[in-house]
Scaffold this motif. Structure first.
Motif, PDB file in Angstrom:
ATOM      1  N   GLY A   1     -15.822  -6.568  11.836  1.00  0.00           N
ATOM      2  CA  GLY A   1     -14.743  -6.495  13.144  1.00  0.00           C
ATOM      3  C   GLY A   1     -15.407  -7.325  14.471  1.00  0.00           C
ATOM      4  N   LYS A   2     -14.732  -6.882  15.369  1.00  0.00           N
ATOM      5  CA  LYS A   2     -14.993  -7.511  16.692  1.00  0.00           C
ATOM      6  C   LYS A   2     -16.607  -7.446  17.004  1.00  0.00           C
ATOM      7  N   GLY A   3     -17.187  -8.257  17.896  1.00  0.00           N
ATOM      8  CA  GLY A   3     -18.691  -8.271  17.824  1.00  0.00           C
ATOM      9  C   GLY A   3     -19.457  -8.321  16.744  1.00  0.00           C
ATOM     10  N   ASN A   4     -18.863  -8.973  15.504  1.00  0.00           N
ATOM     11  CA  ASN A   4     -19.535  -8.831  14.159  1.00  0.00           C
ATOM     12  C   ASN A   4     -20.164  -7.458  13.819  1.00  0.00           C
ATOM     13  N   LYS A   5     -19.382  -6.578  14.248  1.00  0.00           N
ATOM     14  CA  LYS A   5     -19.775  -4.879  13.660  1.00  0.00           C
ATOM     15  C   LYS A   5     -18.944  -4.872  12.200  1.00  0.00           C
ATOM     16  N   GLU A   6     -19.685  -4.545  11.377  1.00  0.00           N
ATOM     17  CA  GLU A   6     -19.269  -4.222  10.099  1.00  0.00           C
ATOM     18  C   GLU A   6     -19.041  -2.673  10.134  1.00  0.00           C
ATOM     19  N   ARG A   7     -17.895  -2.435   9.458  1.00  0.00           N
ATOM     20  CA  ARG A   7     -17.537  -1.050   9.106  1.00  0.00           C
ATOM     21  C   ARG A   7     -17.033  -0.841   7.617  1.00  0.00           C
ATOM     22  N   THR A   8     -16.956   0.330   6.923  1.00  0.00           N
ATOM     23  CA  THR A   8     -16.299   0.547   5.747  1.00  0.00           C
ATOM     24  C   THR A   8     -15.019   1.222   5.941  1.00  0.00           C
ATOM     25  N   VAL A   9     -13.912   0.759   5.205  1.00  0.00           N
ATOM     26  CA  VAL A   9     -12.642   1.424   5.507  1.00  0.00           C
ATOM     27  C   VAL A   9     -12.042   1.652   4.299  1.00  0.00           C
ATOM     28  N   PRO A  10     -11.580   2.883   4.034  1.00  0.00           N
ATOM     29  CA  PRO A  10     -10.984   3.602   2.757  1.00  0.00           C
ATOM     30  C   PRO A  10      -9.502   2.981   2.500  1.00  0.00           C
ATOM     31  N   TYR A  11      -9.219   2.887   1.368  1.00  0.00           N
ATOM     32  CA  TYR A  11      -7.483   2.588   1.045  1.00  0.00           C
ATOM     33  C   TYR A  11      -7.123   3.442  -0.228  1.00  0.00           C
ATOM     34  N   GLY A  12      -5.812   3.564  -0.124  1.00  0.00           N
ATOM     35  CA  GLY A  12      -5.253   4.466  -1.363  1.00  0.00           C
ATOM     36  C   GLY A  12      -4.875   3.566  -2.548  1.00  0.00           C
ATOM     37  N   VAL A  13      -4.272   4.463  -3.471  1.00  0.00           N
ATOM     38  CA  VAL A  13      -3.905   4.105  -4.778  1.00  0.00           C
ATOM     39  C   VAL A  13      -2.965   2.955  -4.662  1.00  0.00           C
ATOM     40  N   PRO A  14      -1.927   3.026  -3.745  1.00  0.00           N
ATOM     41  CA  PRO A  14      -0.837   1.953  -3.812  1.00  0.00           C
ATOM     42  C   PRO A  14      -1.348   0.678  -3.516  1.00  0.00           C
ATOM     43  N   ALA A  15      -2.222   0.734  -2.351  1.00  0.00           N
ATOM     44  CA  ALA A  15      -2.971  -0.557  -2.116  1.00  0.00           C
ATOM     45  C   ALA A  15      -3.940  -1.076  -3.511  1.00  0.00           C
ATOM     46  N   ALA A  16      -4.381  -0.179  -3.775  1.00  0.00           N
ATOM     47  CA  ALA A  16      -5.399  -0.608  -4.921  1.00  0.00           C
ATOM     48  C   ALA A  16      -4.902  -1.116  -5.884  1.00  0.00           C
ATOM     49  N   VAL A  17      -3.385  -0.710  -6.287  1.00  0.00           N
ATOM     50  CA  VAL A  17      -2.688  -1.270  -7.322  1.00  0.00           C
ATOM     51  C   VAL A  17      -2.172  -2.511  -7.130  1.00  0.00           C
ATOM     52  N   ALA A  18      -1.879  -2.835  -5.839  1.00  0.00           N
ATOM     53  CA  ALA A  18      -1.266  -4.086  -5.384  1.00  0.00           C
ATOM     54  C   ALA A  18      -2.242  -5.019  -5.396  1.00  0.00           C
ATOM     55  N   VAL A  19      -3.391  -4.921  -4.697  1.00  0.00           N
ATOM     56  CA  VAL A  19      -4.574  -5.950  -4.813  1.00  0.00           C
ATOM     57  C   VAL A  19      -5.094  -6.235  -6.305  1.00  0.00           C
ATOM     58  N   ASP A  20      -5.162  -5.143  -7.011  1.00  0.00           N
ATOM     59  CA  ASP A  20      -5.518  -5.455  -8.620  1.00  0.00           C
ATOM     60  C   ASP A  20      -4.457  -6.420  -9.113  1.00  0.00           C
ATOM     61  N   ASP A  21      -3.407  -6.232  -8.732  1.00  0.00           N
ATOM     62  CA  ASP A  21      -2.431  -7.033  -9.392  1.00  0.00           C
ATOM     63  C   ASP A  21      -2.432  -8.686  -8.927  1.00  0.00           C
ATOM     64  N   TRP A  22      -2.689  -8.499  -7.702  1.00  0.00           N
ATOM     65  CA  TRP A  22      -2.881  -9.997  -6.745  1.00  0.00           C
ATOM     66  C   TRP A  22      -3.934 -10.741  -7.771  1.00  0.00           C
ATOM     67  N   LEU A  23      -5.160  -9.859  -7.706  1.00  0.00           N
ATOM     68  CA  LEU A  23      -6.304 -10.582  -8.216  1.00  0.00           C
ATOM     69  C   LEU A  23      -6.028 -11.262  -9.759  1.00  0.00           C
ATOM     70  N   ARG A  24      -5.467 -10.118 -10.411  1.00  0.00           N
ATOM     71  CA  ARG A  24      -5.074 -10.396 -11.934  1.00  0.00           C
ATOM     72  C   ARG A  24      -4.095 -11.453 -12.082  1.00  0.00           C
ATOM     73  N   ARG A  25      -2.942 -11.500 -11.329  1.00  0.00           N
ATOM     74  CA  ARG A  25      -1.669 -12.112 -11.694  1.00  0.00           C
ATOM     75  C   ARG A  25      -1.377 -13.263 -10.705  1.00  0.00           C
ATOM     76  N   GLY A  26      -1.811 -13.227  -9.308  1.00  0.00           N
ATOM     77  CA  GLY A  26      -1.290 -13.954  -8.370  1.00  0.00           C
ATOM     78  C   GLY A  26      -2.466 -14.920  -8.184  1.00  0.00           C
ATOM     79  N   ARG A  27      -3.651 -14.361  -7.530  1.00  0.00           N
ATOM     80  CA  ARG A  27      -4.695 -15.077  -7.229  1.00  0.00           C
ATOM     81  C   ARG A  27      -5.185 -16.518  -8.105  1.00  0.00           C
ATOM     82  N   PRO A  28      -5.408 -16.009  -9.323  1.00  0.00           N
ATOM     83  CA  PRO A  28      -5.827 -17.297 -10.502  1.00  0.00           C
ATOM     84  C   PRO A  28      -4.945 -18.397 -10.380  1.00  0.00           C
ATOM     85  N   LEU A  29      -3.540 -18.143 -10.161  1.00  0.00           N
ATOM     86  CA  LEU A  29      -2.684 -19.332 -10.186  1.00  0.00           C
ATOM     87  C   LEU A  29      -2.667 -19.947  -8.853  1.00  0.00           C
TER      88      LEU A  29
END
Length: 308
Positions: A182-210
Motif C-alpha cells: 500500500g501507500k508508503g510501501n507498507k505491506e498488509r494482509t487482506v482476507p477475501y471471501g469464497v465468491p472472490a476466490a471462485v472468480a479469481v481461480d476461474d480467471w487463473l484457470r480459464r482467462g489468464r492463460p489465453l
C-alpha cells in the motif's frame, strides 16, 4: 514559472526536495508529482514577491500564496493538501539547515469538507456481480477477468493501484488472503471471501492463460495485449459497469472500496479491523465510514418510525 526561471537558491532547494521524496520518503510517483507541483507553485509565487533564497520565505507570503489558490477556485480539500505539503517542505528545509526558522509553523489550513462517499447497496452489488458472472460464463478471457477484478475490489476494499500491482504470488488461496503493498510501501494482509476466490481461480484457470505473453511476468491481472493491467483500464471498467446499473450515483473503483468498508461496519466489524483491511494510517480516516452507516440508519429510522 519553471525551475530554470527561478532564482538558483529556490530551484536548487526544489531539486533537493525532489531527491528527498524519491530517496528517504520513497513516496509514489503520483504523490511525488503532487508534492513537487505544490512546492514549485509556492516558490514561483515567492519569487514573484522578490524571494531569492528559502530564508526569504515568511508566513505572510505563504498565506498570500494560499489566497491566490483560493481565489482561483481551489476547493478546501485542495487547499488543505497544499498547506500540508508546504509544512512538510519547510520542516524538511529546517532539518537540512536551509532555513533558520520554519515560516509554516503557524500556517493554518481550512477545514476539509468531509463529504460522504458514494456507497452501493447490497442489492445493487448482487445485481452487478450476477451480471458479471453471467457474462463470464462462456469463458471469454476479458469477461472472466472483469468478474474477478470487481469481486476482488469489493471483497478486499483495496485501492485500484494496489489491485493493478498484484502478482500471482501475492495470493494465498488456501488461507484466502492477499498480500498488498500500500501507500508508503507498507505491506498488509487482506482476507477475501469464497465468491472472490471462485472468480479469481476461474480467471487463473480459464482467462489468464489465453492472454498471457512472454512479457506478462507475474502480474495477476492482464490487459488485452498481455501486459499488466493499468489503473486507467480498471477505472474505465468500473465506471462503465456502475453507469450501466442506472440507479446509483456512485462511480469508480473507490465506490467499491467505500461500499466494502461500509458493509463491513454495518455487519458489525470492529473499526480497527476495518482500518487494517483498508490500510489507513489513521483511525480518523476510517471513521468517516461510521458516518455513512449512521446516515443510512437515520434514513431508515425516518422512513419506518411512525413518530420520526
Amino acid at each position: 514559472m519553471e525551475n530554470e526561471e527561478m532564482p538558483p537558491g529556490l530551484s536548487d532547494a526544489l531539486d533537493a526536495f525532489a531527491g528527498y521524496l524519491s530517496g528517504e520518503r520513497a513516496v509514489s510517483a503520483h504523490t511525488r508529482r503532487a508534492y513537487l507541483g505544490d512546492v514549485r507553485s509556492l516558490l514561483a509565487h515567492a519569487a514573484s514577491e522578490g524571494a531569492s533564497v528559502l530564508g526569504d520565505l515568511e508566513l505572510g507570503m505563504l498565506r498570500r500564496w494560499l489566497g491566490v489558490q483560493s481565489q482561483s477556485g481551489a476547493a478546501r480539500a485542495t487547499l488543505a493538501r497544499r498547506s500540508a505539503t508546504v509544512r512538510s517542505f519547510t520542516a524538511w528545509a529546517l532539518r537540512e539547515e536551509r532555513i533558520a526558522v520554519d515560516p509554516a509553523l503557524r500556517l493554518k489550513a481550512p477545514k476539509r469538507e468531509r463529504s460522504l462517499p458514494g456507497v452501493l447497496q447490497s442489492s445493487q452489488l448482487t445485481r452487478l456481480l450476477g451480471q458479471l458472472e453471467h457474462s463470464a460464463a462462456d469463458g471469454e478471457p476479458l469477461a472472466v477477468r472483469n468478474r474477478a477484478i470487481v469481486e476482488l475490489l469489493y471483497a478486499t476494499g483495496v485501492r485500484v493501484g494496489e489491485l493493478a500491482g498484484l502478482d500471482i504470488d501475492d495470493l494465498d488461496p488456501d488461507r484466502r488472503t492477499l498480500r498488498v503493498l500500500g501507500k508508503g510501501n507498507k505491506e498488509r494482509t487482506v482476507p477475501y471471501g469464497v465468491p472472490a476466490a471462485v472468480a479469481v481461480d476461474d480467471w487463473l484457470r480459464r482467462g489468464r492463460p489465453l492472454l498471457a505473453r512472454e512479457n506478462s511476468g507475474p502480474a495477476l491481472f492482464l490487459g488485452a495485449r498481455g501486459r499488466r493491467v493499468d489503473q486507467r483500464q480498471v477505472r474505465e471498467l468500473v465506471n462503465r459497469l456502475l453507469e450501466a446499473l442506472g440507479d446509483t450515483s456512485a462511480s469508480g473503483p473507490h465506490a467499491l472500496r467505500h461500499s466494502a468498508a461500509t458493509h463491513l461496519l454495518d455487519g458489525g466489524a470492529d473499526l480497527r479491523a476495518v482500518q487494517e483491511i483498508l490500510g489507513h494510517s489513521s483511525l480518523a480516516t476510517t471513521q468517516i465510514y461510521t458516518h455513512v452507516s449512521v446516515d443510512r440508519l437515520r434514513k431508515s429510522y425516518q422512513q419506518a418510525h411512525p413518530r420520526a
